[in-house]
Design a protein around this motif. Structure first.
Motif, PDB file in Angstrom:
ATOM      1  N   PHE A   2       0.839  -1.207   0.000  1.00  0.00           N
ATOM      2  CA  PHE A   2       0.000   0.000   0.000  1.00  0.00           C
ATOM      3  C   PHE A   2       0.871   1.253   0.000  1.00  0.00           C
ATOM      4  CE2 PHE A   2      -2.354   3.428   1.972  1.00  0.00           C
ATOM      5  CZ  PHE A   2      -3.611   3.336   1.407  1.00  0.00           C
ATOM      6  N   ARG A   3       1.928   1.258   0.805  1.00  0.00           N
ATOM      7  CA  ARG A   3       2.814   2.426   0.893  1.00  0.00           C
ATOM      8  C   ARG A   3       3.484   2.712  -0.446  1.00  0.00           C
ATOM      9  NH1 ARG A   3       8.001   2.208   1.494  1.00  0.00           N
ATOM     10  NH2 ARG A   3       7.938   0.071   2.317  1.00  0.00           N
ATOM     11  N   VAL A   4       4.015   1.673  -1.075  1.00  0.00           N
ATOM     12  CA  VAL A   4       4.727   1.860  -2.345  1.00  0.00           C
ATOM     13  C   VAL A   4       3.772   2.330  -3.440  1.00  0.00           C
ATOM     14  CG1 VAL A   4       5.986   0.656  -4.167  1.00  0.00           C
ATOM     15  CG2 VAL A   4       6.526   0.206  -1.769  1.00  0.00           C
ATOM     16  N   GLU A   5       2.559   1.778  -3.470  1.00  0.00           N
ATOM     17  CA  GLU A   5       1.616   2.087  -4.551  1.00  0.00           C
ATOM     18  C   GLU A   5       0.881   3.410  -4.345  1.00  0.00           C
ATOM     19  OE1 GLU A   5       0.454  -2.491  -5.910  1.00  0.00           O
ATOM     20  OE2 GLU A   5      -0.977  -1.280  -4.773  1.00  0.00           O
ATOM     21  N   SER A   6       0.720   3.854  -3.109  1.00  0.00           N
ATOM     22  CA  SER A   6      -0.095   5.047  -2.865  1.00  0.00           C
ATOM     23  C   SER A   6       0.708   6.343  -2.879  1.00  0.00           C
ATOM     24  CB  SER A   6      -0.824   4.922  -1.521  1.00  0.00           C
ATOM     25  OG  SER A   6       0.090   4.849  -0.441  1.00  0.00           O
ATOM     26  N   LEU A   7       2.042   6.250  -2.718  1.00  0.00           N
ATOM     27  CA  LEU A   7       2.858   7.466  -2.667  1.00  0.00           C
ATOM     28  C   LEU A   7       3.591   7.685  -3.979  1.00  0.00           C
ATOM     29  CD1 LEU A   7       4.482   7.179   0.890  1.00  0.00           C
ATOM     30  CD2 LEU A   7       2.470   8.487   0.225  1.00  0.00           C
ATOM     31  N   PRO A   8       3.588   8.927  -4.496  1.00  0.00           N
ATOM     32  CA  PRO A   8       4.418   9.224  -5.661  1.00  0.00           C
ATOM     33  C   PRO A   8       5.897   9.180  -5.275  1.00  0.00           C
ATOM     34  CG  PRO A   8       3.428  11.237  -4.802  1.00  0.00           C
ATOM     35  CD  PRO A   8       2.813  10.105  -4.046  1.00  0.00           C
ATOM     36  N   ALA A  11      10.415   8.828   0.196  1.00  0.00           N
ATOM     37  CA  ALA A  11      11.364   8.939   1.306  1.00  0.00           C
ATOM     38  C   ALA A  11      10.674   9.418   2.573  1.00  0.00           C
ATOM     39  CB  ALA A  11      12.498   9.893   0.924  1.00  0.00           C
ATOM     40  N   ALA A  12       9.824  10.443   2.431  1.00  0.00           N
ATOM     41  CA  ALA A  12       9.086  10.948   3.590  1.00  0.00           C
ATOM     42  C   ALA A  12       8.140   9.883   4.135  1.00  0.00           C
ATOM     43  CB  ALA A  12       8.304  12.201   3.203  1.00  0.00           C
ATOM     44  N   GLY A  13       7.529   9.137   3.232  1.00  0.00           N
ATOM     45  CA  GLY A  13       6.628   8.077   3.665  1.00  0.00           C
ATOM     46  C   GLY A  13       7.354   6.994   4.426  1.00  0.00           C
ATOM     47  N   MET A  14       8.543   6.599   3.949  1.00  0.00           N
ATOM     48  CA  MET A  14       9.316   5.567   4.628  1.00  0.00           C
ATOM     49  C   MET A  14       9.790   6.060   5.990  1.00  0.00           C
ATOM     50  SD  MET A  14      10.164   2.483   4.285  1.00  0.00           S
ATOM     51  CE  MET A  14      11.171   1.327   5.195  1.00  0.00           C
ATOM     52  N   LEU A  62      -9.964   2.505   6.737  1.00  0.00           N
ATOM     53  CA  LEU A  62     -11.270   2.972   6.257  1.00  0.00           C
ATOM     54  C   LEU A  62     -11.171   4.379   5.682  1.00  0.00           C
ATOM     55  CD1 LEU A  62     -13.576   1.664   9.143  1.00  0.00           C
ATOM     56  CD2 LEU A  62     -13.455   0.787   6.804  1.00  0.00           C
ATOM     57  N   ALA A  63     -10.301   5.214   6.269  1.00  0.00           N
ATOM     58  CA  ALA A  63     -10.156   6.594   5.810  1.00  0.00           C
ATOM     59  C   ALA A  63      -9.315   6.703   4.543  1.00  0.00           C
ATOM     60  CB  ALA A  63      -9.543   7.451   6.913  1.00  0.00           C
ATOM     61  N   ALA A  64      -8.493   5.696   4.276  1.00  0.00           N
ATOM     62  CA  ALA A  64      -7.602   5.727   3.115  1.00  0.00           C
ATOM     63  C   ALA A  64      -8.390   5.476   1.830  1.00  0.00           C
ATOM     64  CB  ALA A  64      -6.501   4.682   3.276  1.00  0.00           C
ATOM     65  N   THR A  65      -7.743   5.747   0.717  1.00  0.00           N
ATOM     66  CA  THR A  65      -8.310   5.436  -0.595  1.00  0.00           C
ATOM     67  C   THR A  65      -7.457   4.371  -1.263  1.00  0.00           C
ATOM     68  OG1 THR A  65      -7.042   7.245  -1.597  1.00  0.00           O
ATOM     69  CG2 THR A  65      -9.300   7.736  -0.896  1.00  0.00           C
ATOM     70  N   GLU A  66      -8.102   3.536  -2.055  1.00  0.00           N
ATOM     71  CA  GLU A  66      -7.380   2.470  -2.748  1.00  0.00           C
ATOM     72  C   GLU A  66      -6.401   3.065  -3.757  1.00  0.00           C
ATOM     73  OE1 GLU A  66      -6.663  -1.693  -3.644  1.00  0.00           O
ATOM     74  OE2 GLU A  66      -7.509  -0.559  -1.968  1.00  0.00           O
ATOM     75  N   PRO A  67      -5.140   2.646  -3.743  1.00  0.00           N
ATOM     76  CA  PRO A  67      -4.153   3.193  -4.693  1.00  0.00           C
ATOM     77  C   PRO A  67      -4.583   2.954  -6.140  1.00  0.00           C
ATOM     78  CG  PRO A  67      -3.056   1.930  -2.976  1.00  0.00           C
ATOM     79  CD  PRO A  67      -4.521   1.678  -2.820  1.00  0.00           C
ATOM     80  N   ALA A  68      -4.338   3.964  -6.976  1.00  0.00           N
ATOM     81  CA  ALA A  68      -4.702   3.850  -8.391  1.00  0.00           C
ATOM     82  C   ALA A  68      -3.965   2.697  -9.051  1.00  0.00           C
ATOM     83  CB  ALA A  68      -4.401   5.161  -9.105  1.00  0.00           C
ATOM     84  N   GLN A  69      -2.714   2.468  -8.665  1.00  0.00           N
ATOM     85  CA  GLN A  69      -1.930   1.372  -9.245  1.00  0.00           C
ATOM     86  C   GLN A  69      -2.571   0.026  -8.933  1.00  0.00           C
ATOM     87  OE1 GLN A  69       2.233   1.596  -8.291  1.00  0.00           O
ATOM     88  NE2 GLN A  69       2.654  -0.496  -8.963  1.00  0.00           N
ATOM     89  N   SER A  70      -3.115  -0.116  -7.733  1.00  0.00           N
ATOM     90  CA  SER A  70      -3.774  -1.363  -7.361  1.00  0.00           C
ATOM     91  C   SER A  70      -5.053  -1.568  -8.170  1.00  0.00           C
ATOM     92  CB  SER A  70      -4.100  -1.356  -5.862  1.00  0.00           C
ATOM     93  OG  SER A  70      -4.815  -2.516  -5.499  1.00  0.00           O
ATOM     94  N   LYS A  71      -5.783  -0.480  -8.391  1.00  0.00           N
ATOM     95  CA  LYS A  71      -6.999  -0.580  -9.210  1.00  0.00           C
ATOM     96  C   LYS A  71      -6.664  -1.028 -10.627  1.00  0.00           C
ATOM     97  CE  LYS A  71      -9.633   3.018  -6.764  1.00  0.00           C
ATOM     98  NZ  LYS A  71     -10.266   4.358  -6.896  1.00  0.00           N
ATOM     99  N   GLY A  72      -5.586  -0.454 -11.187  1.00  0.00           N
ATOM    100  CA  GLY A  72      -5.186  -0.824 -12.537  1.00  0.00           C
ATOM    101  C   GLY A  72      -4.763  -2.273 -12.628  1.00  0.00           C
ATOM    102  N   ALA A  73      -4.002  -2.749 -11.644  1.00  0.00           N
ATOM    103  CA  ALA A  73      -3.565  -4.141 -11.639  1.00  0.00           C
ATOM    104  C   ALA A  73      -4.748  -5.077 -11.488  1.00  0.00           C
ATOM    105  CB  ALA A  73      -2.559  -4.361 -10.516  1.00  0.00           C
ATOM    106  N   GLU A  74      -5.712  -4.675 -10.657  1.00  0.00           N
ATOM    107  CA  GLU A  74      -6.896  -5.512 -10.460  1.00  0.00           C
ATOM    108  C   GLU A  74      -7.697  -5.634 -11.741  1.00  0.00           C
ATOM    109  OE1 GLU A  74     -10.775  -5.687  -7.464  1.00  0.00           O
ATOM    110  OE2 GLU A  74      -9.142  -4.294  -7.077  1.00  0.00           O
ATOM    111  N   ALA A  75      -7.820  -4.520 -12.470  1.00  0.00           N
ATOM    112  CA  ALA A  75      -8.549  -4.554 -13.733  1.00  0.00           C
ATOM    113  C   ALA A  75      -7.818  -5.393 -14.771  1.00  0.00           C
ATOM    114  CB  ALA A  75      -8.743  -3.128 -14.253  1.00  0.00           C
ATOM    115  N   ALA A  76      -6.482  -5.319 -14.770  1.00  0.00           N
ATOM    116  CA  ALA A  76      -5.691  -6.063 -15.759  1.00  0.00           C
ATOM    117  C   ALA A  76      -5.771  -7.563 -15.547  1.00  0.00           C
ATOM    118  CB  ALA A  76      -4.235  -5.600 -15.707  1.00  0.00           C
ATOM    119  N   THR A  77      -5.931  -7.996 -14.300  1.00  0.00           N
ATOM    120  CA  THR A  77      -5.954  -9.432 -13.995  1.00  0.00           C
ATOM    121  C   THR A  77      -7.360  -9.951 -13.751  1.00  0.00           C
ATOM    122  OG1 THR A  77      -5.635  -8.972 -11.623  1.00  0.00           O
ATOM    123  CG2 THR A  77      -3.661  -9.296 -12.960  1.00  0.00           C
TER     124      THR A  77
END
Length: 355
Positions: free
Chosen positions: A156-162, A167-170, A225-240
């Motif tokens: 989630f961390r890798v996919e949700s942060l640009p 670095a700040a996220g880590m 619950l407050a977070a949003t699903e990462p766009a990258q995860s949505k794309g991967a889910e649609a692709a598979t």
């Protein structure tokens, strides 16, 4: 018309200077909602670690469990080491209902946190004095749920942060992870001591201490619950989406392992990762029961962890960064290895000196 050629009389267009990031901008990245979400998830990841480790060992030592049995409980931490084996399952499989409602990452995150809360409550009602192996089994369930949460939080961390916020996220994640560990070590021991001071019997005090720790998992649940699903995860889910579950798992597993094994000296790197801190892992497992066994109280141990231990961790982190920047990687690792050996030898000195 063609552009005029540059001559000695034609001033060249100056190249734009790279933007200088101000201190205010550097600090502001830590206040980004995405980074704050990662920070709170770091707390949620760090919280359970000691509950199946050092805090549990103090509980067992006070319950009269022998040191040999407590030493064997180091195996409880095995899921943290082997979580790479089921990471492809978490990456590829959908959780019924949870995935449809919350998305792939958030669905797994919420499921792992709910299971984590339930397993901590099971551990809370265990009695190490009467049935240490049932307590160990409950702790193994906690470690499994916790390591599964770690898998999802990392993804989630890798996919949700640009990239500009990675670095700040880590940094936020690691800092909050340490705070979570502090809460479940020193915090839990202070809470148990407080319950004992209020008149509760020791087994009941430990039970309610673990119940409080289970309640703190709510922080991670609310964050998910407050977070949003990462766009990258949505794309991967649609692709598979067209693939069945077995195909998704096979694709994820083969992709991860083949990428690693294709690297130069992959097995040597793996052996290094396993062995470099091997003795540190053993000594760390026995630190809490050893300190209690030689005469320190759990309040003493909590104060050490909260005060000197936290300061040493932060100072060591900065010192490690300085060493790695000042010297080569090989030299830095030798320095770390020697200091690690000296630190482990200090336990022999402490056993001789006592309290």
């Amino acid at each position: 018309m063609t552009a005029p050629e540059a001559t000695s009389d034609t001033p060249a267009t100056p190249e734009p200077k790279p933007a200088v990031t101000s201190w205010r901008d550097s600090f502001a990245v830590y206040l980004q909602p995405r980074v704050l979400i990662v920070l709170l998830l770091g707390f949620s990841s760090g919280l359970p670690l000691a509950l199946s480790g050092s805090t549990l060992q103090v509980w067992m030592k006070e319950a009269g469990v022998d040191l040999g049995t407590i030493g064997l409980l180091a195996l409880i931490g095995t899921p943290y080491t082997l979580k790479f084996l089921w990471a492809p399952l978490v990456d590829a499989l959908h959780v019924p209902l949870f995935t449809q409602v919350f998305g792939r990452r958030r669905g797994w995150l919420l499921l792992s946190q709910l299971v984590l809360m339930a397993t901590i409550l099971v551990l809370a009602v265990a009695d190490p004095a009467r049935s240490p192996w049932f307590a160990a089994f409950a702790a193994l369930l906690v470690a499994t749920a916790s390591s599964t949460q770690d898998i999802v939080v990392d993804a989630f961390r890798v996919e949700s942060l640009p990239e500009s916020e990675q670095a700040a996220g880590m940094a936020s994640y690691v800092a909050a992870y340490r705070v979570g560990m502090l809460v479940s070590t020193a915090g839990a021991l202070f809470i148990v001591s407080g319950f004992e001071s209020a008149g509760l019997a020791r087994p009941s005090a430990w039970m309610w201490g673990y119940v409080v720790m289970a309640a703190l998992v709510v922080i991670g649940i609310v964050t998910a619950l407050a977070a949003t699903e990462p766009a990258q995860s949505k794309g991967a889910e649609a692709a598979t989406h067209a693939q069945n579950a077995a195909e998704r798992v096979l694709h994820a597993a083969l992709g991860a392992f083949s990428e690693f094994l294709s690297r130069k000296d992959a097995f040597a790197a793996l052996a290094f990762v396993v062995l470099f801190k091997f003795t540190d892992a053993f000594s760390g497992t026995m630190t809490a029961p050893f300190v209690i066994d030689i005469g320190f109280s759990k309040v003493d141990y909590a104060a050490i962890v909260k005060g000197v231990g936290l300061a040493a961790t932060l100072i060591g982190g900065f010192a490690g960064g300085f060493v790695a920047r000042r010297y080569s990687l090989a030299t830095s690792l030798w320095i770390g290895g020697v200091l690690q050996a000296i630190a482990n030898l200090s336990f022999s000195w402490l056993a001789h000196v006592g309290v």
